[in-house]
Design an enzyme around this catalytic site. Structure first.
Site, PDB file in Angstrom:
ATOM      1  CE1 TYR A 187      42.210  69.105  65.964  1.00  0.00           C
ATOM      2  CE2 TYR A 187      41.908  68.333  68.216  1.00  0.00           C
ATOM      3  CZ  TYR A 187      42.028  68.069  66.862  1.00  0.00           C
ATOM      4  OH  TYR A 187      41.973  66.779  66.408  1.00  0.00           O
ATOM      5  NE  ARG A 240      32.620  63.014  59.650  1.00  0.00           N
ATOM      6  CZ  ARG A 240      33.763  63.277  60.299  1.00  0.00           C
ATOM      7  NH1 ARG A 240      33.905  64.343  61.053  1.00  0.00           N
ATOM      8  NH2 ARG A 240      34.799  62.461  60.166  1.00  0.00           N
ATOM      9  CE  LYS A 258      41.752  66.976  62.862  1.00  0.00           C
ATOM     10  NZ  LYS A 258      41.571  65.949  63.882  1.00  0.00           N
ATOM     11  CD  GLU A 330      40.993  65.155  60.183  1.00  0.00           C
ATOM     12  OE1 GLU A 330      42.147  64.701  60.241  1.00  0.00           O
ATOM     13  OE2 GLU A 330      40.106  64.846  61.002  1.00  0.00           O
ATOM     14  CG  ASP A 331      36.640  66.341  59.680  1.00  0.00           C
ATOM     15  OD1 ASP A 331      37.021  65.273  60.199  1.00  0.00           O
ATOM     16  OD2 ASP A 331      36.484  67.381  60.326  1.00  0.00           O
ATOM     17  CG  ASP A 353      42.975  62.364  62.226  1.00  0.00           C
ATOM     18  OD1 ASP A 353      43.664  61.609  62.939  1.00  0.00           O
ATOM     19  OD2 ASP A 353      42.556  63.467  62.611  1.00  0.00           O
ATOM     20  CG  ASP A 354      37.838  62.004  60.505  1.00  0.00           C
ATOM     21  OD1 ASP A 354      37.861  62.710  61.521  1.00  0.00           O
ATOM     22  OD2 ASP A 354      38.078  62.451  59.366  1.00  0.00           O
ATOM     23  CG  ASN A 495      35.183  66.003  68.465  1.00  0.00           C
ATOM     24  OD1 ASN A 495      35.148  66.087  69.679  1.00  0.00           O
ATOM     25  ND2 ASN A 495      36.004  65.188  67.821  1.00  0.00           N
TER      26      ASN A 495
HETATM   27  O1  LIG Z   1      38.955  67.218  64.861  1.00  0.00           O
HETATM   28  C1  LIG Z   1      38.734  66.616  65.924  1.00  0.00           C
HETATM   29  O2  LIG Z   1      38.649  67.168  67.010  1.00  0.00           O
HETATM   30  C2  LIG Z   1      38.601  65.117  65.891  1.00  0.00           C
HETATM   31  C3  LIG Z   1      38.180  64.676  64.565  1.00  0.00           C
HETATM   32  O3  LIG Z   1      38.985  64.330  63.719  1.00  0.00           O
HETATM   33  C4  LIG Z   1      36.763  64.804  64.205  1.00  0.00           C
HETATM   34  O4  LIG Z   1      35.910  64.999  65.067  1.00  0.00           O
HETATM   35  O5  LIG Z   1      36.484  64.744  63.007  1.00  0.00           O
HETATM   36 MG   LIG Z   2      38.239  64.677  61.760  1.00  0.00          MG
END
Ligand SMILES: O=C([O-])CC(=O)C(=O)O
Ligand SMILES: [Mg+2]
Length: 639
Positions: A187, A240, A258, A330-331, A353-354, A495
């Protein structure tokens, strides 16, 4: 090896020790649980005549070329009932019975040297393995020893991915038993580097790639995935990735990572998880010119073309897996992230999630931090650097919790919260030019461009970095926070580590050890003036596995903001007095499965309370129920 058999199976029950039933739909078997053996009474010519099959997905059955002999199952340990239409069962491919050499190459069932003598006899493994038989614990010990030899994090990542693709149960056992050591490997931060180099380290696909080329055929593509009973999908379009920007198709590392946490931290069965990357191109010139790039070589599709592909995906998912499949966005880049959530939040079981997972974990940390600084949320003033998904998502959840605690309106609660974006403090004079997700935060105030000036003007007690830009909490900024507050709360959430607004060491040093600090990616403890400071990791990995489990066990059909508040409160409650005594505002990750079960129970309870649960009746003890549903990676016996 049997690659294909004609059969009319007789299920003679579970020999795995767990109870379960097999039901027959004509020639198709469906199994409610675990390992089942099937006796093939009419075998093909290329077989060895035994016809036994192994599969926690239920029964592995090969087709005889006819239409409806196929594989059913994959219920995981969570789902015990499901309705599958007969035409759903038709697949274009056959699954071979795993035995002998193919069994050793089947990651779901392979145990390597841990196959017992009897299993080696029963499954044609004699001679294919050296004579020694070892325990799973010894395998874990050996692999940890090997992993620690690698100096380069990416090598550890690749070794872990190889293990996941060769022996899934061992991978999860390793991850669960060594979660604090291995989380940074599978991760953040290492997964970020893995995505950047995904093209060159790519070995075997670990998820489903859906590109513009598949437009009009997404349902067909979903049916190519070997598991049928998908319960959780994590999907990205790679625009992103963490704070690293547009990595296009190479963002696949994120859904894969994830989902491995869904299993390791939340106990969702691996066969119920589906990583998806939607490839609409990339605007990353470097990748477009990289000969090893694995995605479409074109600039990103936008507008109608993008919307249509995403809509087809969302529709096909519901059609193929039903309405209780959880989709985690996600992202995605800001504009699409907010739009997708708004568009599908009321028709699908989705969350971002973000925006929401991060909000929940940060709120939990703030609730716990109040133990050190005193007061309620309403007694504090919050300043964010970064007004995208994470910044506005966290801000909104804080406002909702504040409103819930103090009975002020959400609008009034928002007045405690200020955001700075790349153009400076968000104030009402900028309202015309702001996207809709920023406008609730445009308060009446003079324009301020520099963060340090915003800190001096707004006088926040809490400073939160969600900018995706590293090194933006400078010495001046942290010192300004420390001058204003006895115990400044400083969260650097971007991150991976390279994008963190400041390091743990900087936060503690510049605040003379007074900061209450948390970051998105992990930092080691810091020694300062003879004292040790342990930074918190405010990462959504604390939340999404338990949240997802709670949604699944209750059969929730929608995600509601109150569930995110429930998850945050449940996480904050898991911080023990011993943790507080060490200065911690998050519980250690080593207890994460227990924590996830508590989060799941509270989320499920909320789903029942809101009338959004479909698994009735509600279990009496939801924590116990959540725990009993969790996948555990110990080997099964295949005798
Ligand atoms: O993935 C991770 O560590 C946390 C997160 O969702 C991000 O930074 O987009
Ligand atoms: Mg994320």
């Amino acid at each position: 090896m049997i690659s294909s058999i004609n059969w009319n199976g007789i299920c003679y029950g579970n020999e795995c020790g767990s109870r379960g039933t097999c039901r027959s739909f004509g020639r198709t078997w469906r199994c409610a649980r675990a390992v089942v053996r099937v006796k093939a009474s009419s075998l093909g010519s290329d077989d060895k005549g035994h016809g036994s099959s192994i599969g926690e997905e239920g029964v592995l059955v090969a087709t005889n070329g006819g239409p409806a002999s196929t594989v059913v199952g994959g219920f995981g340990d969570v789902l015990e009932e499901d309705r599958i239409a007969e035409d759903d069962l038709v697949r274009p491919w056959a699954v071979s019975v795993a035995s002998g050499y193919s069994l050793l190459r089947d990651p779901h069932h392979n145990k390597g040297l841990a196959f017992s003598g009897k299993e080696r006899d029963a499954h044609y493994l004699r001679g294919l393995l050296p004579p020694t038989v070892v325990s799973q614990d010894l395998q874990v010990k050996k692999i940890m020893h090997n992993l620690r030899q690698y100096q380069v994090p990416l090598q550890r990542y690749m070794a872990m991915m190889d293990l996941q693709e060769s022996n899934e149960r061992l991978f999860y056992k390793l991850l669960i038993d060594n979660v604090e050591e291995l989380l940074p490997v599978v991760y953040t931060p290492t997964v970020g580097e893995a995505c950047q180099k995904y093209g060159s380290i790519f070995r075997r696909p670990q998820g489903l790639f859906i590109s513009l080329k598949e437009k009009g055929r997404i349902l067909e593509v979903l049916k190519n995935w070997p598991q049928r009973n998908i319960q959780v999908i994590v999907v990205t379009d790679g625009e992103r990735i963490l704070g690293l920007g547009d990595l296009g198709c190479q963002g696949m590392g994120i859904p894969v990572g994830k989902l491995s946490l869904y299993t390791a931290l939340g106990g969702v069965h691996p066969s119920a998880c589906l990583p998806v990357t939607i490839d609409v191109g990339t605007n990353n010139e470097e990748l477009l010119n990289d000969e090893f790039y694995i995605g479409l070589r074109q600039r990103r599709a936008t507008g109608q073309e993008y919307d249509e592909l995403l809509h087809e995906f969302m529709t096909a998912v519901k059609q193929n897996y039903g309405e209780k499949v959880l989709i985690q966005f996600e992202d995605f880049a800001n504009h699409n992230a907010f739009q997708l959530l708004e568009k599908y939040g009321s028709t699908h079981l989705v969350f971002n999630d973000d925006i929401q997972g991060t909000a929940s974990v940060v709120l939990a940390g703030l609730i716990a931090a109040l133990k050190f600084v005193g007061g309620t949320l309403a007694d504090h003033r919050f300043l964010f650097l970064g007004a995208g998904e994470a910044g506005t998502g966290i801000a909104e959840l804080i406002a909702r919790e504040m409103s819930k605690q103090t009975k002020v309106s959400v609008e009034e609660a928002r007045e405690h919260i200020w955001l700075v974006d790349s153009k400076g403090l968000i104030v009402s004079s900028r309202k015309e030019s702001l996207p809709h997700f920023k406008s609730p935060w445009a308060h009446d105030f003079k324009p301020v461009t520099e963060l340090v000036d915003a800190v001096k003007a707004i006088k926040p007690t809490v400073l939160i970095g969600t900018s995706g830009v590293g090194k933006t909490f400078t010495k001046d900024v942290v010192e300004a926070m420390a001058a204003l507050n006895e115990k400044p709360i400083i969260f650097s959430l971007s991150n991976p580590t390279s994008q963190s607004e400041c390091t743990a060491e900087e936060a503690y040093t510049w605040s003379e050890g007074r900061a209450i600090f948390a970051s998105g990616s992990p930092f080691d403890p810091v020694k300062l003036n003879g004292m040790s400071f342990i930074p918190g990791q405010a990462n959504n990995a604390y939340i999404f596995p338990g949240l997802g489990l709670g949604l699944l066990i209750s059969g929730a059909i929608r995600v509601h903001d109150d569930m995110l508040l429930a998850a945050a409160e449940a996480l904050a409650e898991e911080v023990t007095q011993r943790n507080f005594d060490k200065g911690l505002i998050y519980p250690p990750f080593k207890n994460i499965r227990k924590i996830s079960a508590h989060i799941a129970a509270d989320v499920a309870a909320k789903a029942y309370e809101l009338g959004l649960a479909t698994r009735l009746p509600q279990p009496r003890d939801l924590v116990k129920h959540a725990e009993s549903c969790m996948y555990s990676p110990g080997y099964r016996s295949y005798r």
